[in-house]
Design an enzyme around this catalytic site. Sequence first.
Site, mmCIF file in Angstrom:
data_model
loop_
_atom_site.group_PDB
_atom_site.id
_atom_site.type_symbol
_atom_site.label_atom_id
_atom_site.label_comp_id
_atom_site.label_asym_id
_atom_site.label_seq_id
_atom_site.Cartn_x
_atom_site.Cartn_y
_atom_site.Cartn_z
ATOM 1 N N GLU A 56 0.810 -1.226 0.000
ATOM 2 C CA GLU A 56 0.000 0.000 0.000
ATOM 3 C C GLU A 56 0.846 1.281 0.000
ATOM 4 O O GLU A 56 0.456 2.269 -0.608
ATOM 5 C CB GLU A 56 -0.991 0.015 1.167
ATOM 6 C CG GLU A 56 -0.350 -0.107 2.515
ATOM 7 C CD GLU A 56 -1.293 0.355 3.641
ATOM 8 O OE1 GLU A 56 -1.080 -0.116 4.761
ATOM 9 O OE2 GLU A 56 -2.189 1.167 3.393
ATOM 10 N N THR B 262 2.306 -8.159 -1.002
ATOM 11 C CA THR B 262 2.460 -8.133 0.452
ATOM 12 C C THR B 262 2.141 -9.511 0.999
ATOM 13 O O THR B 262 1.175 -10.146 0.562
ATOM 14 C CB THR B 262 1.563 -7.095 1.154
ATOM 15 O OG1 THR B 262 1.587 -7.368 2.565
ATOM 16 C CG2 THR B 262 0.129 -7.102 0.701
ATOM 17 N N ASP C 181 0.973 -9.857 3.739
ATOM 18 C CA ASP C 181 -0.179 -9.639 4.636
ATOM 19 C C ASP C 181 -1.533 -9.868 3.957
ATOM 20 O O ASP C 181 -2.546 -10.017 4.640
ATOM 21 C CB ASP C 181 -0.158 -8.209 5.175
ATOM 22 C CG ASP C 181 1.105 -7.904 5.962
ATOM 23 O OD1 ASP C 181 1.651 -8.842 6.555
ATOM 24 O OD2 ASP C 181 1.544 -6.741 5.963
ATOM 25 N N ARG D 247 2.308 -27.782 27.661
ATOM 26 C CA ARG D 247 2.492 -26.330 27.701
ATOM 27 C C ARG D 247 1.508 -25.597 26.802
ATOM 28 O O ARG D 247 0.930 -26.180 25.887
ATOM 29 C CB ARG D 247 3.894 -25.973 27.179
ATOM 30 C CG ARG D 247 4.981 -26.175 28.178
ATOM 31 C CD ARG D 247 6.325 -25.926 27.514
ATOM 32 N NE ARG D 247 7.397 -25.997 28.503
ATOM 33 C CZ ARG D 247 8.649 -26.234 28.211
ATOM 34 N NH1 ARG D 247 9.028 -26.442 26.962
ATOM 35 N NH2 ARG D 247 9.558 -26.267 29.170
ATOM 36 N N MET E 156 3.152 -12.353 11.605
ATOM 37 C CA MET E 156 3.069 -10.982 11.100
ATOM 38 C C MET E 156 1.613 -10.599 10.811
ATOM 39 O O MET E 156 0.767 -11.459 10.602
ATOM 40 C CB MET E 156 3.939 -10.806 9.866
ATOM 41 C CG MET E 156 5.407 -10.613 10.228
ATOM 42 S SD MET E 156 6.410 -10.288 8.787
ATOM 43 C CE MET E 156 7.954 -9.790 9.569
ATOM 44 N N GLY E 157 1.364 -9.315 10.740
ATOM 45 C CA GLY E 157 0.021 -8.792 10.481
ATOM 46 C C GLY E 157 -0.258 -7.645 11.437
ATOM 47 O O GLY E 157 -0.638 -7.865 12.577
ATOM 48 N N ARG F 294 5.232 -20.731 26.439
ATOM 49 C CA ARG F 294 6.453 -20.363 25.695
ATOM 50 C C ARG F 294 6.035 -19.671 24.398
ATOM 51 O O ARG F 294 4.960 -19.944 23.856
ATOM 52 C CB ARG F 294 7.271 -21.602 25.326
ATOM 53 C CG ARG F 294 7.848 -22.333 26.509
ATOM 54 C CD ARG F 294 9.064 -21.601 27.058
ATOM 55 N NE ARG F 294 9.776 -22.420 28.019
ATOM 56 C CZ ARG F 294 9.475 -22.524 29.315
ATOM 57 N NH1 ARG F 294 8.440 -21.866 29.803
ATOM 58 N NH2 ARG F 294 10.195 -23.285 30.117
ATOM 59 N N GLN G 38 8.853 -15.654 7.874
ATOM 60 C CA GLN G 38 7.634 -15.707 7.049
ATOM 61 C C GLN G 38 7.835 -15.069 5.680
ATOM 62 O O GLN G 38 7.034 -15.263 4.779
ATOM 63 C CB GLN G 38 6.485 -14.975 7.767
ATOM 64 C CG GLN G 38 6.008 -15.686 9.004
ATOM 65 C CD GLN G 38 5.264 -14.745 9.951
ATOM 66 O OE1 GLN G 38 4.048 -14.680 9.929
ATOM 67 N NE2 GLN G 38 5.996 -14.024 10.776
ATOM 68 N N ARG G 39 8.858 -14.254 5.559
ATOM 69 C CA ARG G 39 9.082 -13.535 4.299
ATOM 70 C C ARG G 39 10.273 -14.066 3.513
ATOM 71 O O ARG G 39 10.499 -13.641 2.385
ATOM 72 C CB ARG G 39 9.348 -12.055 4.594
ATOM 73 C CG ARG G 39 8.151 -11.323 4.964
ATOM 74 C CD ARG G 39 8.215 -9.842 4.922
ATOM 75 N NE ARG G 39 9.461 -9.156 4.859
ATOM 76 C CZ ARG G 39 9.683 -7.976 5.469
ATOM 77 N NH1 ARG G 39 8.737 -7.431 6.190
ATOM 78 N NH2 ARG G 39 10.829 -7.355 5.322
HETATM 79 O O1 F6P Z 1 4.004 -5.558 5.352
HETATM 80 C C1 F6P Z 1 4.772 -6.671 5.424
HETATM 81 C C2 F6P Z 1 5.343 -6.883 6.798
HETATM 82 O O2 F6P Z 1 6.065 -8.085 6.758
HETATM 83 C C3 F6P Z 1 4.342 -6.867 7.953
HETATM 84 O O3 F6P Z 1 3.630 -8.065 8.109
HETATM 85 C C4 F6P Z 1 5.230 -6.544 9.123
HETATM 86 O O4 F6P Z 1 4.496 -5.932 10.147
HETATM 87 C C5 F6P Z 1 6.204 -5.584 8.528
HETATM 88 O O5 F6P Z 1 6.256 -5.856 7.151
HETATM 89 C C6 F6P Z 1 7.584 -5.684 9.129
HETATM 90 O O6 F6P Z 1 8.355 -4.681 8.586
HETATM 91 P P1 F6P Z 1 9.952 -4.634 8.632
HETATM 92 O O7 F6P Z 1 10.449 -5.775 7.833
HETATM 93 O O8 F6P Z 1 10.311 -3.340 8.005
HETATM 94 O O9 F6P Z 1 10.336 -4.757 10.051
#
Ligand code: F6P
Length: 342
Positions: free
Chosen positions: A103, A125, A127, A162, A169-170, A265, A273-274
Amino acid sequence: MRIGVLTGGGDCPGLNAVIRAVVRKGIGVYGHEFVGFTDGWRGAMEGDTVGLDIAAVRGLLPRGGTILGSSRTNPYKVDGGVEAIRKSMANLGVDALVAIGGEDTLGVARRLTDDGVLVVGVPKTIDNDLSATDYTFGFDTAVNIATKAIDRLHTTAESHHRVLIVELMGRHAGWIALHAGMAGGANVILIPERPFDIGTVCEYIEDRFKAHYACIVVVAEGATPVEGTMTMRTGELDAFGHVRLGGIGQRLADEIEQRTGREARVTVLGHLQRGGTPTAFDRVLATRFGLYAVDAVHDGDFGTMVALRGTDIVRVPLSAATEELKTVPLERYQEVEVFFGA
Ligand code: F6P
């Protein structure tokens, strides 16, 4: 035509697949030339480039990250930023841009369009919170990584009786938590769209233990309690004014231990995740976005963005991408609530 390509914002598996498709079709079918701007809008402002020909995009399809680099630079927050972009485009003979981003990057692309720069956007994204498209590439990969993590956490949670909390993320939209939590059989899922009651969360946890199973709580980083008292914010803002979040998982663990006496924990998956290779779904979506984006440039249909509608790739105005955040609707949350607790 000479076309500049850039990737902005948080990186995302599938960016390289888009770049490859844009360049392959742009050169192979239309005979255009390409130049890559490095690190998003920073490279466009400073005229920092890398060559983008067929050889440069060989082998890119499965590769995570972005060969162009990325940043959260906002040219509208830099003195003379827009003028600098115009100047570097003119110096390099670049007629138009393909901007691949979320965005923020697409918001800049829209404003640049209004300011007379020729831009086509590609939504990205992990997200999945852009309203103009059914899915963004990167989301499926993130959900698969998070699901595999939850699968693994189930077994160790059982061994030790546990509560295991998985922070995903999100910031404003809980799509990753919703999908990974549903796919991984989480016992509680907390998302930013639905402020949670810690008392109810603890009841679900106790119910789960009564059924002689351990408990997995999936929480999106932007989830907040009803009273808004538990979120930990660093207070730092990035160039687009977003607060850096983090720490809700640990806060929950402390609170749950204190209230239930159960050991808790936390696993924060963060940038795992990326990272890494995109799933087949994301490779296909990213490739199709790239093919259709270069068509839009070739047709001179600037100020647009490619989007997925059903199984079709369509063009929508760039403004549609940034109008409204696509958050999780109540009905989708009610689906997973059926599985909470025991
Ligand atoms: O928008 C993608 C995202 O991975 C979000 O889920 C997360 O909050 C943000 O980027 C993290 O940003 P950065 O990598 O700049 O810490």
